[in-house]
Design a protein around this motif. Structure first.
Motif, PDB file in Angstrom:
ATOM      1  N   UNK A 181       0.840  -1.205   0.000  1.00 54.01           N
ATOM      2  CA  UNK A 181       0.000   0.000   0.000  1.00 54.01           C
ATOM      3  C   UNK A 181       0.874   1.254   0.000  1.00 54.01           C
ATOM      4  N   UNK A 182       1.888   1.278   0.851  1.00 51.09           N
ATOM      5  CA  UNK A 182       2.751   2.453   0.934  1.00 51.09           C
ATOM      6  C   UNK A 182       3.504   2.670  -0.372  1.00 51.09           C
ATOM      7  N   UNK A 183       4.040   1.587  -0.935  1.00 48.70           N
ATOM      8  CA  UNK A 183       4.784   1.703  -2.190  1.00 48.70           C
ATOM      9  C   UNK A 183       3.887   2.188  -3.312  1.00 48.70           C
ATOM     10  N   UNK A 184       2.745   1.543  -3.473  1.00 49.34           N
ATOM     11  CA  UNK A 184       1.857   1.874  -4.573  1.00 49.34           C
ATOM     12  C   UNK A 184       1.307   3.289  -4.427  1.00 49.34           C
ATOM     13  N   UNK A 185       0.946   3.677  -3.208  1.00 52.90           N
ATOM     14  CA  UNK A 185       0.401   5.014  -2.987  1.00 52.90           C
ATOM     15  C   UNK A 185       1.426   6.087  -3.335  1.00 52.90           C
ATOM     16  N   UNK A 186       2.676   5.873  -2.921  1.00 51.95           N
ATOM     17  CA  UNK A 186       3.718   6.862  -3.200  1.00 51.95           C
ATOM     18  C   UNK A 186       3.962   7.000  -4.695  1.00 51.95           C
ATOM     19  N   UNK A 204       2.939  10.269  -7.107  1.00 49.96           N
ATOM     20  CA  UNK A 204       3.950  10.978  -7.903  1.00 49.96           C
ATOM     21  C   UNK A 204       3.525  11.042  -9.375  1.00 49.96           C
ATOM     22  N   UNK A 205       2.942   9.966  -9.882  1.00 48.66           N
ATOM     23  CA  UNK A 205       2.456   9.965 -11.262  1.00 48.66           C
ATOM     24  C   UNK A 205       1.328  10.969 -11.454  1.00 48.66           C
ATOM     25  N   UNK A 206       0.418  11.002 -10.502  1.00 49.51           N
ATOM     26  CA  UNK A 206      -0.724  11.923 -10.599  1.00 49.51           C
ATOM     27  C   UNK A 206      -0.239  13.363 -10.627  1.00 49.51           C
ATOM     28  N   UNK A 207       0.691  13.703  -9.748  1.00 48.15           N
ATOM     29  CA  UNK A 207       1.186  15.076  -9.682  1.00 48.15           C
ATOM     30  C   UNK A 207       1.997  15.445 -10.915  1.00 48.15           C
TER      31      UNK A 207
END
Length: 433
Positions: free
Chosen positions: A267-272, A276-279
């Motif tokens: 979860x932490x890896x995917x969320x980070x 970053x991709x979204x931003x």
């Protein structure tokens, strides 16, 4: 499974479904000692529940997101485990024609197979094209040309993603770091645009993505984010030149707990990464991830019997019937893996042992300076052996490879028979004088 407090509780932390109960080590509901009696040693033992739990952790983290999960077959390629993951709707990341054959034999969907690897042969390319794999992760311009030629011969268009080497330090062991400019993997960041432009001109190729894999047993988020930033620089440059990508493949490599590591959760890896991709304005793209070790590593152990206890003037040795051919990581990387007794004693006669195998190499050791109270005939379990154990096993010293067992609740299933010496010599021929 509740873990009763023992002197080895710390070693068992992070190993779901492996615990002490009533004074003996259990995998799920099966006593490990019973497995040794039934199947012999050395023996690889895996927990189905632990594998499914790790797989679900990724799937839950990916729920509702444009994320495709592809298990890295090289971590553990037993067909029963591949079948289990295919049943859980995973795809696969392969690095050889042999791994392709395994995935197909296990019922994997060829449309969910990514073919990675720095040295694919023309024959391997042909087999993958005929099977209809999802994508080839290409690592050189020479490979692009060869793949275009083979695809033309087969009469299909090959979907390709170029593996970029971002020159990012994964902060892991040098032998399992793959994203530095000194590594053999991928296309250097500075050469990548030219490679993409050349690929766009080659017949029989269709560019679908960009790939990056920086190493294995990574225990921090920062290397992943550094690599993604470098990849995104290139994505923007490619868009400027009219090359549009369907997916971004961020590889695998998430670490597990061997000793006191605290790697990020899925979860932490995917969320980070997704944040970053979204931003960066790239949140619309499909993201591909290829975990391996973190799916199967802590679900398995290597079971071994103590053959001999001996002492030199300086050290105490526990010689066991497992060896470097059964578990290469300590010899190859000086890797540390927990070693625990199947039936712990009271510790009153504990000594600091080097746990070694019978192979004729000084590098044949499984653990050094381990506090253990042992007798000859005792059983030891090397933990975290679900990944890169059997997958890297060999027949050095004409040692048949061990059997593999998958525990499912109270049931134990033989998923690979123990080899025999007759198996090893079956393809050899005597000379005729």
């Amino acid at each position: 499974m509740p873990q009763h407090s023992t002197p080895y509780s710390d070693e068992l932390a992070g190993h779901p479904q492996i615990a002490y109960r009533n004074g003996q080590l259990m995998v799920e509901a099966v006593p490990v000692a019973e497995l040794a009696q039934r199947f012999g040693t050395p023996l690889y033992v895996y927990s189905r529940a632990a594998i499914e739990q790790a797989a679900r952790a990724y799937q839950n983290a990916a729920q509702g997101k444009r994320v495709a999960l592809r298990y890295a077959v090289k971590a553990n390629s037993n067909v029963a485990i591949l079948q289990l993951l295919a049943h859980c709707d995973w795809g696969f990341d392969i690095v050889s024609g042999g791994e392709l054959a395994r995935v197909l034999a296990a019922g994997g969907d060829p449309g969910k197979i990514v073919f990675s690897g720095v040295g694919k042969t023309s024959a391997e390319m042909r087999s993958a094209l005929q099977a209809g794999v999802q994508c080839f992760n290409v690592e050189s311009q020479s490979e692009l040309r060869r793949l275009s030629q083979v695809a033309g011969e087969v009469g299909v268009t090959a979907p390709v993603s170029l593996r970029i080497n971002p020159d990012v330090d994964a902060r892991t062991h040098p032998y399992i770091s793959t994203g530095l400019k000194s590594n053999k993997f991928g296309i250097a960041q500075g050469l990548a645009l030219r490679a993409y432009l050349d690929a766009a001109l080659l017949p029989n190729l269709h560019i679908v993505g960009i790939d990056c894999h920086i190493g294995s047993q990574i225990t921090q988020l920062e290397p992943y984010l550094d690599a993604l930033d470098r990849v995104l620089e290139l994505v923007h440059e490619l868009e400027h030149h009219g090359i549009m990508l369907e997916h971004i493949d961020l590889g695998g490599g998430l670490g597990i707990r061997y000793a006191e590591e605290t790697p990020p959760t899925p979860v932490a890896l995917m969320s980070a990464l997704l944040d970053r991709l979204e931003r960066a304005g790239q949140g619309h793209r499909q993201v591909m991830m290829e975990p391996g070790r973190s799916v199967v590593g802590n679900a398995g152990l290597l079971l071994s019997e103590v053959i001999t206890l001996k002492s030199s003037l300086e050290r105490h040795f526990a010689v066991v019937d497992a060896a470097m051919n059964d578990l290469m990581r300590p010899a190859l990387y000086e890797a540390w893996q927990a070693i625990v007794p199947v039936r712990p004693r009271d510790g009153t006669q504990a000594l600091r042992y080097d746990v070694v195998g019978p192979v004729c190499e000084s590098g044949d050791w499984l653990g050094r300076a381990r506090e253990l109270d042992l007798r000859e005939g005792d059983l030891l379990a090397v933990l975290s052996a679900g990944a890169y154990a059997m997958a890297m096993a060999s027949n050095y010293n004409t040692r048949p490879r061990a059997a593999e067992i998958l525990v499912d609740g109270a049931e134990a299933h033989l998923i690979r028979e123990r080899e025999t010496v007759e198996h090893l010599m079956a393809g050899e021929q005597l000379l005729v004088f």
